[in-house]
Design a protein around this motif. Structure first.
Motif, PDB file in Angstrom:
ATOM      1  N   LYS A 214      -2.969   9.901 -13.017  1.00 40.58           N
ATOM      2  CA  LYS A 214      -1.678  10.618 -12.997  1.00 40.58           C
ATOM      3  C   LYS A 214      -1.141  10.365 -11.415  1.00 40.58           C
ATOM      4  N   ARG A 215      -1.798   9.856 -10.629  1.00 40.50           N
ATOM      5  CA  ARG A 215      -1.347   9.732  -9.249  1.00 40.50           C
ATOM      6  C   ARG A 215      -1.728   8.110  -8.676  1.00 40.50           C
ATOM      7  N   ILE A 216      -0.920   7.080  -9.618  1.00 39.94           N
ATOM      8  CA  ILE A 216      -0.994   5.771  -8.999  1.00 39.94           C
ATOM      9  C   ILE A 216       0.249   5.409  -8.671  1.00 39.94           C
ATOM     10  N   ALA A 217       0.411   4.670  -7.388  1.00 37.46           N
ATOM     11  CA  ALA A 217       1.691   4.461  -6.779  1.00 37.46           C
ATOM     12  C   ALA A 217       1.869   3.020  -6.350  1.00 37.46           C
ATOM     13  N   ILE A 218       2.590   2.380  -6.198  1.00 39.10           N
ATOM     14  CA  ILE A 218       2.662   0.755  -6.034  1.00 39.10           C
ATOM     15  C   ILE A 218       3.810   0.661  -4.609  1.00 39.10           C
ATOM     16  N   MET A 219       3.258  -0.338  -3.811  1.00 35.48           N
ATOM     17  CA  MET A 219       3.970  -0.522  -2.648  1.00 35.48           C
ATOM     18  C   MET A 219       4.028  -2.125  -2.356  1.00 35.48           C
ATOM     19  N   GLY A 220       5.241  -2.640  -2.353  1.00 37.23           N
ATOM     20  CA  GLY A 220       5.497  -3.989  -2.261  1.00 37.23           C
ATOM     21  C   GLY A 220       6.328  -4.471  -0.996  1.00 37.23           C
ATOM     22  N   ARG A 221       5.631  -5.320  -0.224  1.00 33.99           N
ATOM     23  CA  ARG A 221       6.335  -5.786   1.047  1.00 33.99           C
ATOM     24  C   ARG A 221       6.990  -6.997   1.021  1.00 33.99           C
ATOM     25  N   SER A 222       8.442  -7.062   1.621  1.00 31.74           N
ATOM     26  CA  SER A 222       8.949  -8.494   1.688  1.00 31.74           C
ATOM     27  C   SER A 222       9.069  -8.826   0.246  1.00 31.74           C
ATOM     28  N   PHE A 223       8.798  -9.975  -0.319  1.00 33.32           N
ATOM     29  CA  PHE A 223       9.063 -10.234  -1.499  1.00 33.32           C
ATOM     30  C   PHE A 223       8.565  -9.519  -2.486  1.00 33.32           C
ATOM     31  N   GLY A 224       7.286  -9.219  -1.907  1.00 27.56           N
ATOM     32  CA  GLY A 224       6.501  -8.256  -2.995  1.00 27.56           C
ATOM     33  C   GLY A 224       7.303  -6.871  -3.319  1.00 27.56           C
ATOM     34  N   GLY A 225       8.258  -6.546  -2.416  1.00 26.13           N
ATOM     35  CA  GLY A 225       9.146  -5.220  -2.939  1.00 26.13           C
ATOM     36  C   GLY A 225       9.900  -5.551  -4.284  1.00 26.13           C
ATOM     37  N   TYR A 226      10.272  -6.816  -4.293  1.00 29.72           N
ATOM     38  CA  TYR A 226      10.737  -7.359  -5.719  1.00 29.72           C
ATOM     39  C   TYR A 226       9.762  -6.701  -6.696  1.00 29.72           C
ATOM     40  N   TRP A 227       8.706  -6.962  -6.853  1.00 29.10           N
ATOM     41  CA  TRP A 227       7.803  -6.493  -7.958  1.00 29.10           C
ATOM     42  C   TRP A 227       7.490  -4.995  -8.171  1.00 29.10           C
ATOM     43  N   ALA A 228       7.448  -4.550  -7.060  1.00 24.44           N
ATOM     44  CA  ALA A 228       7.491  -3.024  -6.833  1.00 24.44           C
ATOM     45  C   ALA A 228       8.696  -2.457  -7.455  1.00 24.44           C
ATOM     46  N   ALA A 229       9.809  -2.984  -7.456  1.00 22.73           N
ATOM     47  CA  ALA A 229      11.049  -2.376  -7.898  1.00 22.73           C
ATOM     48  C   ALA A 229      10.702  -2.659  -9.451  1.00 22.73           C
ATOM     49  N   LYS A 230      10.697  -3.765  -9.706  1.00 20.57           N
ATOM     50  CA  LYS A 230      10.446  -4.034 -11.080  1.00 20.57           C
ATOM     51  C   LYS A 230       9.403  -3.215 -11.895  1.00 20.57           C
ATOM     52  N   TYR A 233      10.428   0.144 -12.956  1.00 22.64           N
ATOM     53  CA  TYR A 233      11.184   0.200 -14.391  1.00 22.64           C
ATOM     54  C   TYR A 233      10.051  -0.006 -15.513  1.00 22.64           C
ATOM     55  N   VAL A 234       9.447  -1.435 -15.360  1.00 28.33           N
ATOM     56  CA  VAL A 234       8.475  -1.461 -16.429  1.00 28.33           C
ATOM     57  C   VAL A 234       7.266  -0.331 -16.685  1.00 28.33           C
ATOM     58  N   GLU A 235       6.716   0.297 -15.741  1.00 26.59           N
ATOM     59  CA  GLU A 235       5.885   1.223 -15.759  1.00 26.59           C
ATOM     60  C   GLU A 235       6.242   2.487 -15.131  1.00 26.59           C
ATOM     61  N   ALA A 236       7.470   2.783 -15.673  1.00 29.68           N
ATOM     62  CA  ALA A 236       8.204   4.338 -15.303  1.00 29.68           C
ATOM     63  C   ALA A 236       7.418   5.545 -15.634  1.00 29.68           C
ATOM     64  N   GLN A 237       6.632   5.479 -16.737  1.00 31.07           N
ATOM     65  CA  GLN A 237       5.884   6.490 -17.202  1.00 31.07           C
ATOM     66  C   GLN A 237       4.374   6.593 -16.326  1.00 31.07           C
ATOM     67  N   ARG A 238       3.899   5.663 -15.962  1.00 32.58           N
ATOM     68  CA  ARG A 238       2.362   5.374 -15.559  1.00 32.58           C
ATOM     69  C   ARG A 238       2.580   5.411 -14.147  1.00 32.58           C
ATOM     70  N   LEU A 239       3.625   4.885 -13.442  1.00 30.27           N
ATOM     71  CA  LEU A 239       3.442   4.973 -11.892  1.00 30.27           C
ATOM     72  C   LEU A 239       4.131   6.245 -11.437  1.00 30.27           C
ATOM     73  N   ARG A 240       3.535   6.921 -10.586  1.00 28.46           N
ATOM     74  CA  ARG A 240       4.128   8.195  -9.894  1.00 28.46           C
ATOM     75  C   ARG A 240       5.306   7.672  -8.718  1.00 28.46           C
ATOM     76  N   ALA A 241       4.978   6.598  -8.281  1.00 26.86           N
ATOM     77  CA  ALA A 241       6.005   6.454  -7.104  1.00 26.86           C
ATOM     78  C   ALA A 241       5.780   4.802  -6.739  1.00 26.86           C
ATOM     79  N   SER A 242       6.997   4.392  -6.048  1.00 30.43           N
ATOM     80  CA  SER A 242       7.453   3.014  -5.863  1.00 30.43           C
ATOM     81  C   SER A 242       7.909   2.980  -4.706  1.00 30.43           C
ATOM     82  N   ILE A 243       7.378   2.005  -3.799  1.00 28.82           N
ATOM     83  CA  ILE A 243       8.001   1.675  -2.409  1.00 28.82           C
ATOM     84  C   ILE A 243       8.420   0.375  -2.441  1.00 28.82           C
ATOM     85  N   VAL A 244       9.670  -0.112  -2.189  1.00 24.96           N
ATOM     86  CA  VAL A 244      10.542  -1.378  -2.320  1.00 24.96           C
ATOM     87  C   VAL A 244      10.721  -1.255  -0.866  1.00 24.96           C
TER      88      VAL A 244
END
Length: 364
Positions: A214-230, A233-244
């Protein structure tokens, strides 16, 4: 398109970044000057040979220290060797010598990782008929941990997440570093469906007994921020937080920005090659069609709900338009944002601590 830099300009930027940025963060001034003295051209094979030359003694010393059971010193020596081999493949391993540097960088990084606290675990996740290699660091004390999936952009592969993984660990979070589509050991190129690699990693992490699903987050840096943003949305229910962090989502993928920002003044060298290799194409002209297909606005994601998102960038970024930070705020779920002074990613002494503090709150 931006201007391709001359050799003297590249050398000046390397000197300025030594001890501060990219793989040069770990570099020692005397080693850097030794390499620069021998760089008589921009030949990528010469580049790879010279950085390998300064890496090798640290690798050999690491092995000697390891045999003597001086494990912390061995770790430090291997990390130093890794930094130089990683620089040797920078920004992308598009020649045989650079590919060998990439292979060696992973080899010595994994040797160092045995002595990280907590130790580095290399995991290969099944993905159709391929594998997704990831690096996981989770304390083995019987507890379940919040974990952050951490990755960079076109020139920052999973081992280059080391500094950020260390910061997350010190803040009480576990870390999982991986390669975004099109770089490092990722089994697929970038495409409008390449988020499947991140979904596979989340699937794996949810099943681990030492991860709090219940506490999985994602952090994408530079171009990786694109995938963190996507993925927000794609995993809005399973991800607790996202860093773009410095990522583009729409304006970044327009033809005029691609042509204007490639070989930006802030990018060291071979920007066009690194961008093209994400998609497996050979020129900016070929790149335009697959590049533009990644726009999250055109894909219809921006209006949809997302997990909590923190969007971070520098006010004067030349590689990713600051307008992409604002367009994320204009659509869908309310989001958090912070604009820092400076260029790409807004890299100030306060930037990463701000991100860590936000993550700690969201994952508490």
């Amino acid at each position: 398109m931006g201007r391709v830099k001359e050799l003297d300009e590249i050398k000046a930027m390397i000197r300025e970044r030594t001890g501060k940025r990219n793989t040069f963060r770990h570099a020692k001034r005397e080693d850097v000057e030794s390499v620069l003295a021998n760089l008589t051209s921009k030949d990528p094979e010469l580049w790879a040979r010279e950085w390998s030359r300064v890496a090798r003694p640290y690798e050999e010393n690491g092995a000697k220290l390891e045999q003597a059971d001086r494990f912390k010193e061995a770790r430090d020596s291997y990390v130093q060797a890794y930094a130089y081999y990683a620089t040797g493949r920078y920004p992308t391993p598009h020649t045989p010598g650079k590919m060998e540097c990439f292979r060696k960088s992973l080899e010595v990084y994994e040797k160092a990782g045995k002595y990280f606290e907590p130790a580095l675990e290399r995991v290969e996740i099944a993905f159709a008929d391929k594998k997704i290699p990831i690096y996981v660091r989770i304390p083995q004390d019987g507890q379940k941990y919040a974990i952050v999936i951490n990755f960079g952009g076109i020139d920052s592969f999973k081992a280059e997440s080391y500094e950020y993984d260390e910061g997350l660990q010190k803040a009480g979070m576990a870390s999982c570093s991986m390669d975004m589509p099109g770089v490092g050991e990722c089994p697929i190129k970038a495409s409008p469906t390449a988020e499947s690699v991140f979904t596979a990693v989340i699937d794996y992490l949810e099943k681990r007994p030492d991860v709090d699903a219940k506490r999985i987050a994602i952090m994408g840096r530079s171009f990786g921020g694109y995938w963190a943003a996507k993925m927000a949305y794609v995993e809005a229910q399973r991800l607790r937080a996202s860093i773009v962090w410095g990522g583009g989502v729409h304006y970044f993928f327009q033809e005029d920005w691609l042509r204007e920002s490639t070989n930006a003044d802030s990018y060291l060298m071979d920007h066009d090659i690194a961008r093209c290799r994400l998609f497996g194409v050979n020129s900016i002209d070929e790149l335009m069609k697959p590049w533009s297909a990644l726009s999250l606005k055109e894909q219809g994601w921006l209006e949809k709900p997302s997990c909590p998102m923190l969007i971070v960038n520098g006010k004067n970024d030349l590689q990713t338009p600051i307008a992409d930070l604002y367009i994320l705020l204009e659509y869908g779920s309310p989001k958090s944002a912070r604009v820092f002074p400076g260029g790409h990613m807004g890299q100030t002494p306060q930037t990463f601590p701000t991100i860590v503090d936000w993550l700690k709150t969201e994952l508490s």
